[in-house]
Design a protein around this motif. Structure first.
Motif, short mmCIF file in Angstrom:
data_model
loop_
_atom_site.label_atom_id
_atom_site.label_comp_id
_atom_site.label_asym_id
_atom_site.label_seq_id
_atom_site.Cartn_x
_atom_site.Cartn_y
_atom_site.Cartn_z
N ASN A 145 -4.26 -0.20 -2.33
CA ASN A 145 -3.79 -1.42 -1.69
C ASN A 145 -3.66 -2.50 -2.76
O ASN A 145 -4.60 -2.70 -3.54
N GLY A 189 -2.90 5.59 1.80
CA GLY A 189 -3.94 4.57 1.86
C GLY A 189 -4.91 4.58 0.70
O GLY A 189 -5.96 3.95 0.74
N LYS A 209 0.84 -1.19 0.00
CA LYS A 209 0.00 0.00 0.00
C LYS A 209 0.88 1.24 0.00
O LYS A 209 2.05 1.18 0.31
N GLU A 210 0.26 2.36 -0.38
CA GLU A 210 1.01 3.61 -0.35
C GLU A 210 0.61 4.41 0.88
O GLU A 210 -0.38 4.11 1.55
N VAL A 229 2.71 0.57 -6.03
CA VAL A 229 1.74 -0.40 -5.50
C VAL A 229 1.52 -1.49 -6.54
O VAL A 229 1.17 -1.20 -7.69
#
Length: 477
Positions: A48, A45, A41-42, A91
């Motif tokens: 994901n 948020g 995830k980054e 991601v």
């Protein structure tokens, strides 16, 4: 009747993971979902992902071997550095994550040539410190410099707060080492300032966000270490006054002007309210502020005199309303903290819709005013929070949700605000991505605004270097 075992998808995945383990060792291949969670995830948020494994090669040769295996298996590869990106570029959507965190050696320092050869996993702050140890400067500076890696900085053509004087990442690199999607290694680690032997391959990979290969090392430029810095926070009435002040500073101090950052009152108030240790250095609130820093190799007193003279002239011209000049290193750092903590200070205020855009410097004030008016017209209680690198035309045009609006309701307006802001940027001959990249967030926007011929050439380059489409798929194009 005997024969080769049936290669089901699960069997193929198991075989590939076993082959990767044979290359890098079992300690450096992760398949447990709990162990991988932080890499899927980054930071904000928004995205994901999923992956079959995370692989941590420890050398360029191991990166090459891993990519050869993935290429042969037809499995996608997602390169990751410090995973501090803001557009979902790191991601994964399946495949294998290849991290560069173990590629963290500084291979060479050449003080006479003013270069340093670094591996992609080196933390930016560590590179800055290594330059400082040889009485030199590596000028790239970002809020995430304590965790971001130079490979990621290269892959996004990072900018930061010193672009005004030193340029962005493309301007700070002389050579690269890159592992291509099929595992071949491009060795272009030259340290020459002049090299006119055909196409500039280096710049294909800088800013490509890992879609053409994995940068494993770079030759970066070093600069003379400043011996003095003069720092001020200046209050003004808004972007027009800030632009007039910038023009004045460029006219009188272009040889020393390293930073000219813009912050509006809402942003400064967020920092004062939410960032530990940060206080308003002025006695009253003002509509906007500029953080200005001069640096040079001259005596501190001479630099202080230059800054004070420029600000006095600005007062007389009624361009500024107040100013605080840092008289000690601690005071200068405290003024910088007001800018450096702004992104984090927005988070407690609820959801925000962020735009990393650039326009010609001459249009920055117009852009801020026009874009704010257009966004507030669409949502009257919106809280625009523009800030950033005023001196190079890069504004982080962030929109904080109305105080009483739910985050989800506000974020549902993301596409609408993108259209409002990006149309204005395009009309002003600007860019929808100044330093954060395209990633997943801006793929559709890129196709809306990019020149069609440029897009066609980009697609041809991608097909030539990565014909199977295995390098960071779903990003940029």
């Amino acid at each position: 009747m005997s024969g080769a075992p049936l290669r089901t998808p699960d069997r193929q995945q198991s075989d590939l993971i076993g082959e990767l383990v044979a290359v890098v060792g079992s300690d450096h291949v992760m398949t447990n979902p709990d162990d991988m969670a932080g890499r899927l995830k980054e930071d904000r948020g928004l995205f994901n992902g999923t992956a079959m494994a995370i692989v941590r090669p420890g050398s360029t040769a191991e990166v090459a071997a891993c990519l050869r295996l993935c290429f042969a298996a037809g499995v996608a590869v997602v390169p990751q550095g410090g995973n501090t990106g803001l557009v979902g570029g790191g991601v994964p959507d399946g495949g294998v994550i290849v991290t560069t965190q173990r590629l963290n050696r500084i291979r060479a320092v050449d003080t006479t040539n003013a270069t340093m050869t670094v591996e992609a996993g080196c933390i930016l702050a560590n590179i800055q410190a290594a330059a400082d140890e040889v009485d030199a400067l590596f000028p790239l500076s970002l809020a995430s410099e304590g965790s971001c890696q130079i490979g990621g900085n290269l892959s996004t053509n990072a900018g930061g707060t010193a672009v005004l004087r030193y340029g962005n990442m493309r301007d700070l690199v002389l050579g690269l080492e890159v592992v291509l999607p099929d595992g071949r290694v491009l060795n272009d680690l030259g340290s020459l300032r002049k090299n006119n032997t055909g196409y500039d391959l280096r710049n294909l990979f800088i800013g490509a966000e890992g879609t053409l290969g994995i940068i494993t090392a770079a030759v970066i430029k070093l600069f003379p270490k400043p011996t003095a810095r003069a720092t001020a926070l200046v209050a003004c009435d808004g972007p027009d006054a800030a632009l007039a002040l910038y023009a004045r500073m460029r006219g009188s101090d272009a040889d020393t002007l390293s930073t000219f950052e813009y912050i509006e009152r809402l942003g400064l108030q967020m920092v004062v309210d939410h960032a530990p240790g940060c206080t308003d250095p002025m006695n009253e609130a003002h509509p906007a502020y500029c953080l200005i820093e001069l640096t040079s190799g001259t005596a501190q007193a001479a630099l202080d005199t230059r800054l004070q003279a420029a600000l006095e002239a600005a007062f007389e011209a009624e361009e500024i309303a107040d100013a605080v000049i840092g008289t000690s290193e601690a005071q200068k750092d405290a003024l910088w903290a007001l800018r450096e903590n702004l992104s984090e200070a927005q988070k407690p205020e609820g959801a925000s819709i962020k735009h990393d855009v650039s326009v010609p410097v001459s249009r920055v004030a117009d852009f801020i005013q026009v874009a704010k008016a257009a966004c507030v017209e669409h949502m009257p209680d919106l809280r625009p929070c523009p800030f950033g690198h005023f001196g190079d035309g890069n504004i982080h045009f962030n929109l904080s949700r109305p105080v009483d609006m739910a985050d989800a309701v506000f974020l549902a307006e993301y596409a609408t605000f993108n259209r409002i802001v990006h149309d204005i940027v395009h009309d002003m001959s600007g860019s929808i991505s100044a330093e954060h990249g395209i990633g997943q967030v801006k793929r559709a926007e890129l196709r809306r605004y990019k020149d069609p011929v440029a897009l066609e050439l980009m697609e041809q380059i991608k097909r030539t270097i990565d014909p199977a489409g295995l390098m960071n798929p779903g990003k940029v194009l």
